[in-house]
Design an enzyme around this catalytic site. Structure first.
Site, PDB file in Angstrom:
ATOM      1  N   PRO A  33     -25.682 -24.249  43.682  1.00  0.00           N
ATOM      2  CA  PRO A  33     -26.179 -24.421  42.121  1.00  0.00           C
ATOM      3  C   PRO A  33     -25.244 -23.728  41.282  1.00  0.00           C
ATOM      4  O   PRO A  33     -24.968 -22.560  41.488  1.00  0.00           O
ATOM      5  CB  PRO A  33     -27.583 -23.773  42.248  1.00  0.00           C
ATOM      6  N   GLU A  34     -24.748 -24.485  40.258  1.00  0.00           N
ATOM      7  CA  GLU A  34     -23.780 -23.730  39.327  1.00  0.00           C
ATOM      8  C   GLU A  34     -24.690 -23.474  38.007  1.00  0.00           C
ATOM      9  O   GLU A  34     -25.752 -23.980  37.918  1.00  0.00           O
ATOM     10  CB  GLU A  34     -22.658 -24.692  39.111  1.00  0.00           C
TER      11      GLU A  34
END
Ligand SMILES: [Zn+2]
Length: 270
Positions: A2-3
């Site tokens: 997850p960025e």
């Protein structure tokens, strides 16, 4: 992984808990990457004041002067749900006074959960050295120029360094460099002011667009409500190895830089 845009989407998703009070806390016996500073049972009776984000860290601020940092690591998920089934990789679950649960699930356990005194957030070892947020005004030409003056490394790897700017992950820097026509192979300190300006505005534009679309959900990631993000449908260069460039129809190249895949058009990106 997850960025920043995905984490921002989750932050917005769990902001629905602001004003709600925790009535019970479940913590699995599994170890995470970091131990919590304070006992998580101290979340009992705490009311959510605010949900913020710094880089890829979610921070829930409570009215008892404590804050909870949630880091999703490689595979972490945060969901808000009407029930809690105690699934195998659920490491933290908090029930709220309206019957909803906040659940942190992380199969690979590269993430962490840390409850600490709010006053100690600024000096937290994971937060204290972070560069500016990409969408903040602080991330500008003067700031970037100063930081990369001595960097002989390539511009792509340089921009992924969290001390320079946070949250510019692999997909986002690939897309940003294509957007502004700069080759990922250039030495960071070889970029002229006008190129740095183009790069900064490309990064801001790409990250903002990704947030608007709810992140990219390439792998395990889901938003707090369980929806998948839509950003991956807008990739213009990432994952397009040997396909025609969307601007000039030359073939997109894939190389490795610092162990990460870089996709670029040798004709459009100089
Ligand atoms: Zn091209």
């Amino acid at each position: 992984m997850p960025e920043l845009p995905e984490v921002e989407t989750v932050r917005r998703g769990i902001s629905c808990l602001i004003g709600k009070k925790i009535s019970q806390v479940f913590r699995s016996t599994k170890k995470m990457r970091l131990d919590s500073t304070l006992d998580l049972q101290r979340l009992n009776n705490a009311k959510v004041l605010e949900v913020t984000r710094r880089a890829r860290y979610l921070i829930i601020h409570f009215d008892n002067k404590k804050s909870l940092i949630l880091h999703l690591g490689m595979s972490g998920k945060v969901t808000v749900s009407r029930d809690f089934k105690q699934l195998k990789h659920d490491h933290l679950a908090c029930e709220f006074d309206d019957g909803r649960w906040l659940i942190f699930n992380d199969a690979r356990r590269f993430g962490f959960i840390d409850l600490l005194e709010t006053k100690n957030l600024k000096t937290h070892k994971m937060l204290s050295k972070l560069g500016p947020e990409p969408l903040d005004d602080e991330f500008d030409l003067a700031d970037l120029k100063e930081k990369i003056r001595t960097k002989k490394m390539n511009i792509k790897t340089t921009m992924m360094d969290n001390e320079i700017v946070v949250g510019v992950g692999n997909i986002y820097i690939n897309e940003s460099l294509f957007h502004c026509g700069i080759s990922p192979l250039r030495d960071a300190n070889s970029l002229k002011d006008f190129e740095l300006k183009k790069l900064i505005s490309a990064i801001k534009k790409i990250i903002k667009n990704a947030i608007d679309l709810g992140g990219s959900s390439i792998s395990d990631y889901v938003t707090a409500s369980g929806d998948l993000g839509n950003f991956q449908n807008t990739f213009r260069v990432y994952g397009r190895e040997k396909l025609n460039c969307l601007q000039c129809s030359d073939l997109i190249k894939k190389i490795k830089q610092n162990g990460r895949s870089s996709f670029y058009c040798p004709n459009c990106q100089r």
